[in-house]
Design a protein around this motif. Sequence first.
Motif, short mmCIF file in Angstrom:
data_model
loop_
_atom_site.label_atom_id
_atom_site.label_comp_id
_atom_site.label_asym_id
_atom_site.label_seq_id
_atom_site.Cartn_x
_atom_site.Cartn_y
_atom_site.Cartn_z
N LYS A 173 15.84 -0.30 -47.41
CA LYS A 173 16.27 0.16 -46.09
C LYS A 173 15.83 -0.88 -45.08
CE LYS A 173 14.00 2.43 -42.77
NZ LYS A 173 14.65 2.05 -41.51
N PRO A 174 16.77 -1.57 -44.44
CA PRO A 174 16.39 -2.62 -43.49
C PRO A 174 15.90 -2.03 -42.17
CG PRO A 174 18.77 -2.43 -43.61
CD PRO A 174 18.22 -1.43 -44.59
N SER A 175 15.40 -2.89 -41.31
CA SER A 175 15.03 -2.49 -39.96
C SER A 175 16.24 -1.82 -39.30
CB SER A 175 14.65 -3.71 -39.12
OG SER A 175 13.47 -4.29 -39.60
N LEU A 191 18.60 7.33 -36.44
CA LEU A 191 17.85 7.08 -37.68
C LEU A 191 18.69 6.38 -38.76
CD1 LEU A 191 16.48 10.71 -37.72
CD2 LEU A 191 14.95 8.74 -37.67
N ASP A 192 20.02 6.48 -38.64
CA ASP A 192 20.90 5.98 -39.71
C ASP A 192 20.78 4.47 -39.91
OD1 ASP A 192 21.99 8.51 -40.06
OD2 ASP A 192 23.79 8.12 -38.88
N THR A 193 20.60 4.07 -41.16
CA THR A 193 20.70 2.65 -41.49
C THR A 193 21.56 2.52 -42.75
OG1 THR A 193 18.75 2.74 -42.93
CG2 THR A 193 18.36 2.10 -40.64
N VAL A 194 22.14 1.35 -42.92
CA VAL A 194 22.83 1.04 -44.17
C VAL A 194 21.80 0.39 -45.08
CG1 VAL A 194 24.58 -0.42 -45.23
CG2 VAL A 194 25.06 0.71 -43.06
N GLY A 195 21.76 0.78 -46.35
CA GLY A 195 20.80 0.18 -47.26
C GLY A 195 21.49 -0.39 -48.49
N LEU A 222 22.89 -11.55 -43.73
CA LEU A 222 23.40 -10.41 -42.97
C LEU A 222 22.50 -10.10 -41.77
CD1 LEU A 222 24.24 -8.00 -45.93
CD2 LEU A 222 25.85 -9.35 -44.57
N TRP A 223 21.23 -10.45 -41.87
CA TRP A 223 20.33 -10.11 -40.78
C TRP A 223 20.59 -10.93 -39.53
CZ3 TRP A 223 14.69 -12.15 -40.81
CH2 TRP A 223 14.68 -13.51 -41.11
N GLY A 499 11.87 3.15 -37.51
CA GLY A 499 12.89 2.11 -37.65
C GLY A 499 12.43 0.90 -38.45
N LEU A 500 11.41 1.07 -39.28
CA LEU A 500 10.81 -0.08 -39.98
C LEU A 500 11.51 -0.38 -41.30
CD1 LEU A 500 7.02 0.73 -39.48
CD2 LEU A 500 8.56 -0.62 -38.03
N PRO A 501 11.46 -1.64 -41.73
CA PRO A 501 12.02 -1.98 -43.03
C PRO A 501 11.13 -1.45 -44.15
CG PRO A 501 10.89 -3.89 -42.11
CD PRO A 501 10.85 -2.82 -41.06
N ALA A 502 11.75 -0.92 -45.20
CA ALA A 502 11.00 -0.38 -46.33
C ALA A 502 11.82 -0.57 -47.59
CB ALA A 502 10.70 1.10 -46.11
N ILE A 503 11.13 -0.88 -48.67
CA ILE A 503 11.83 -1.09 -49.93
C ILE A 503 11.13 -0.31 -51.03
CG2 ILE A 503 10.51 -3.23 -50.47
CD1 ILE A 503 13.15 -4.33 -51.68
N SER A 504 11.91 0.34 -51.88
CA SER A 504 11.32 1.01 -53.04
C SER A 504 11.59 0.16 -54.27
CB SER A 504 11.94 2.40 -53.22
OG SER A 504 11.41 3.02 -54.38
N ILE A 505 10.52 -0.19 -54.99
CA ILE A 505 10.69 -0.96 -56.22
C ILE A 505 10.03 -0.21 -57.38
CG2 ILE A 505 10.92 -3.25 -55.18
CD1 ILE A 505 7.98 -3.74 -55.67
N PRO A 506 10.64 -0.30 -58.58
CA PRO A 506 10.02 0.37 -59.72
C PRO A 506 8.76 -0.39 -60.14
CG PRO A 506 12.02 -0.79 -60.40
CD PRO A 506 11.90 -0.96 -58.92
N MET A 507 7.65 0.31 -60.28
CA MET A 507 6.41 -0.35 -60.70
C MET A 507 5.71 0.52 -61.72
SD MET A 507 4.29 -2.41 -58.05
CE MET A 507 4.34 -2.37 -56.40
#
Length: 540
Positions: A173-175, A191-195, A222-223, A499-507
């Motif tokens: 999820k980008p900024s 709140l909507d963002t494209v991810g 894209l940023w 509105g912060l960038p967040a990423i979910s990664i499998p760990m």
Amino acid sequence: AQSRLSGRLLSTTSLTRNKAVAAAQTLPESDWNHFISRETKKAQTDAAAPVFTLAVKDNIATVGHGLPTTCGSAMLEGYQSPFEATIVTQLRDRGGLVVGKTNLDEFGMGSHSLFSHSGPVQSPKAGESVSVGGSSGGSAVAVRLGDADVALGTDTGGSVRLPAAYGGVVGFKPSYGMLSRFGVVPYANSLDTVGLLAREVEPIRRLIVGRPNSERSEDKGLWSLSDSSRDPTSLTMTTRLRIAGQRSGYYGGESGKTDLSGLTIGIPLEYNIKELDPRIRTAWIAAAERLRALGAKLAAVSLPSTRHALSAYYVLAPAEAASNLARYDGVRYGGLRRSEDGVANNEGDGVSTSGDEAVLYERVRGAGLGPEVQQRILLGAYALSSDARDNYFVQAQRVRRIIVRDFDAVFLLANPLRDHGSLEGAYDNPDAGVHDHIDLSDLPEDVPLLDKRGPARVDFLLCPTAPTPAPKLADVAAAPSHVDAYINDVFTVPASMAGLPAISIPMPPVGAGEAFCPGFQLIGQFWDDARLLAVAETVM
Ligand code: GLN
């Protein structure tokens, strides 16, 4: 199903033309209902561009090739958008080949991809009915199974990150304001963002950051592309350039892997809630140790507003939804419904043939919108009503501002939307902050009250994406009310509110393999997306 899955999770995405074209032609019929519609015609591709297969969440507008945009709603059954979303055009310019539209919770409202007019998205895990997460569940399954290299989702309160975590893939999820929302059906605008979802971080990072040293327009990240004339929440070019100027020197350039020494990773203690599954807690410690082994320092941080974020979100998001979804009235949208149900349709094309708009409105919306969506509209309309507004909507806005301040108090980088001049953050919330030390070996089951706090000094935060592994559908169904499902969003909502960038990664913890593969979130300061992606790529 099992054999198709094995080995896919960590395989690299190869962006070659032939592979993508072959995939588009031979996409197998699926048993899992993660697509709502499929690309039927062989897509035209620009031979010069690298090609990757792209699945698009069905609340993002596509044109032609029999790809309607239904949002998983009976209200928009068969709806053909007259234009294409900017983000889809931008990805096609970069070699994206649309292979289909993915299933979702109606209008993005839900956490398990069960509330869709096209039926629930089924888990590809053989023999077990577990939640695929939502609302971008179809997108997560599509990349997981290799039906697409990259999938578009939308993330309002976690809808990209949660299905990524449950499905063992990457969800970014980008900024807020980075990727254009033009052509994205709004749920809660603020709140909507494209991810983006993929099996690896690399293709996502490449698309976001681009090739900074290339002159070709399709190599631009894209940023760096503003769409502010069509999406008023898209950051203007001036602001993008100002932030880039402030932050120069902070980006790793084109290469993804980055050196973690010199970085401090914050462990937010308030995310260590008692509902946290003990296996996730143990895996969280293992993930933190992994970052430490790669050279990062760890610090415990306090974000005291976290505990109010979920309830504030479930006031604000429905309030915005209630006003957004007013357009589905059987006149502007939902006309198909109107005639199907025989409502006011037999006296020509008039808007209100019976002279009673309220009847049309009620009939069309009663039949065209699912129960979860109706519940949200009622909740939101109530929160905005004159009796409740001050107690709910206004309070929730206040909580939202405190959430931003909490994050700003721990991040080393300043929030460029709040603090225009400086690079380093202002330490302005005395209740939030970085603790003196952390002893991960005994991360206790409740939040310890350490009061010695120092100045902001954290680069990124590390926390679980969800408090439990993917729940069984039987348990989801057995929950006493729909509202119980909202707990799944407890860790994803704070970054959305700020509105912060967040990423979910499998760990997965060492040795656990695919059997137990929880997703962890890295959260960064506003517009620190490029570094966030580089760190995620290094860690995964
Ligand atoms: N589950 C959350 C909700 O239903 C998040 C949805 C989303 O991010 N689109 O509102």
